[in-house]
Design an enzyme around this catalytic site. Sequence first.
Site, PDB file in Angstrom:
ATOM      1  CD  GLU A 126    -101.290  67.522  66.928  1.00  0.00           C
ATOM      2  OE1 GLU A 126    -102.484  67.845  67.064  1.00  0.00           O
ATOM      3  OE2 GLU A 126    -100.599  67.790  65.923  1.00  0.00           O
ATOM      4  CD  GLU A 241     -92.173  54.570  67.367  1.00  0.00           C
ATOM      5  OE1 GLU A 241     -92.415  54.978  66.221  1.00  0.00           O
ATOM      6  OE2 GLU A 241     -92.505  55.177  68.408  1.00  0.00           O
ATOM      7  N   GLY A 362     -95.557  54.648  71.777  1.00  0.00           N
ATOM      8  CA  GLY A 362     -95.459  53.714  70.629  1.00  0.00           C
ATOM      9  C   GLY A 362     -96.766  52.968  70.382  1.00  0.00           C
ATOM     10  CD  GLU A 366    -105.429  50.673  77.127  1.00  0.00           C
ATOM     11  OE1 GLU A 366    -104.531  51.387  76.646  1.00  0.00           O
ATOM     12  OE2 GLU A 366    -105.348  50.159  78.262  1.00  0.00           O
TER      13      GLU A 366
END
Length: 378
Positions: A126, A241, A362, A366
Site C-alpha cells: 500500500e 514467490e 517479495g 532487511e
Amino acid sequence: MRIETENLDNYRKSCREFLKREIVPDHQAWEENGLMERSFWEKLGKSGLLGISVSPEFGGQGKHDYRFAVILTEELIKAGVTVPGIVAHNDVVASYIFALGTGEQKKRWLPELCLGKRVAAIAMTEPGGGSNTADIKTVAERQGDYYVVNGSKAYITNGFNADLIVVAVKTDEGQQGQGISLLVIERDMPGFSRGEPLKKIGWNGSDTAELVFHDCKVPVTNLLGRENLGNYYFMSAMPRERLSISTVAVASAENILQHTLEYVKERKAFNQSIGSFQYNRFILAQLDTEVKIARIYLDNAIALFNQGLFSLVDAARIKLWTTELQMKVADRCLQLHGGMGYMRDSIAGKNWLNSRAQTIYGGTSEVLQEIISKSMGL
Ligand SMILES: Cc1cc2nc3c(=O)[nH]c(=O)nc-3n(C[C@H](O)[C@H](O)[C@H](O)COP(=O)(O)OP(=O)(O)OC[C@H]3O[C@@H](n4cnc5c(N)ncnc54)[C@H](O)[C@@H]3O)c2cc1C
C-alpha cells in the site's frame, strides 16, 4: 530420470525458440511503452507456457516439478525479456488460485489465465508501506452478498494490464496483525480504478501501477480461501514467490557474467585485453566462484521445494543471499564495461538497473534478515 531430463531439455528448447521468434523482436517497443503487449499473453498461452503447474483439468500444463518454471525464467533472462510480470501472473497468482480456489473459482478463472486471455496481478503493498504485511489499511466490509472495498495499493506488477487481481484486504479490524483476507477483484468492477504505468528505472517491459478502490463492490463468491486467514496464506505462498525471485537472481548473475567474460576478452586497453589484467581476472574468478555456489544453493532449494520441504526461513535466506549477490555481480560487471556499461540500452546497464529491484520486492533484504534472525531465537 533420463526421460525426465529429456522432457526438461525439450521444454527448454521450446521456450527458447518461442521467445526468439515471438517476443524478442517486440521487446524494445514494450520497454519504450513501459508495458507488455496484450497479444503477448495470448501467444504465451497458446504455446503452453502459462499455468505451468496448474492441472490440465483447469487449462494448465500439470507440470508440478518446479524445474519447468525455473527453465522458463532462465530462458526469459537469457533472451533479455522483462520477467516480473510473467512470474507474478504464472508463478504467483495462478498458484494462489490453484491452491486456494474452490472448484467453481478454478473453473471460472484458471482456463483464461492459462490461455493468456486474462492477465493477473497480486496486490499487497500500500502507499503507506509494504514491509509490514500485517498492517494493511485497505478495508473490505461485508454487506449482504458483497464486500465493499476501500483503500489503495502501490507498485503493483501488471497493475495497469491486469484483468484479475488477488487483493489483500482487512476484513476484521479487531484482530491484531490478523484479520486479512484475499479477494479477487476483476476489471470493470464498480469502484475500481488504476493509475498510469509508473516510470521505473528498470524492468521497463512490464507495467507497475497504483490501484484504487472506492466503495468497490466485490461479490462474496470472489473471496479466495477463508476469511481472515490471509496472513497464513501469504506465509504458505511466500516460499514459492521468493524461490522464483532467487531463480531470477541466479540466472541473471550467470548471464551477465558470461556476457562480461566475452566482452573482456575482446576489449583492449594498454594493448592487451582488459580481462588479462590480474586485477580483473581475480574479480572475475571471485564472481565465478560465488555464482557457482549460488547455483548449487538454488538447485538444492528447488529439490527441497519439489519435496515439500522448503520452509519460509529457507526462502528468506536464499532470496537474501542470491539477490544481494546478483546486485554485486551486476555492479562489478558494469564496471568492467567502462562507459559502455553506463549506456541505458547496454546489456550491462539494463542488467544493473533490473537487479536493483530484486532486494526490494517479495520482502526487502532487511525484512528477510528479521525473519532469519527470529528463527535463530534472536
Ligand atoms: C518493480 C517493483 C514491483 C513490485 N511489484 C509488487 C506487486 O506485484 N505486488 C505488491 O504487493 N507489491 C509489489 N511491489 C512492492 C514491494 O513489495 C515493496 O516495495 C516492498 O515490500 C517494500 O515496501 P515499501 O516500498 O513500502 O518500503 P517500506 O516498507 O517503506 O520500507 C522502506 C525501507 O525500510 C526498511 N525497513 C522496513 N522495516 C524494517 C525493519 N523492521 N528493519 C529494518 N529495515 C526496515 C525496508 O527494508 C526498506 O529498506 C513492487 C515493488 C517494485 C519496486
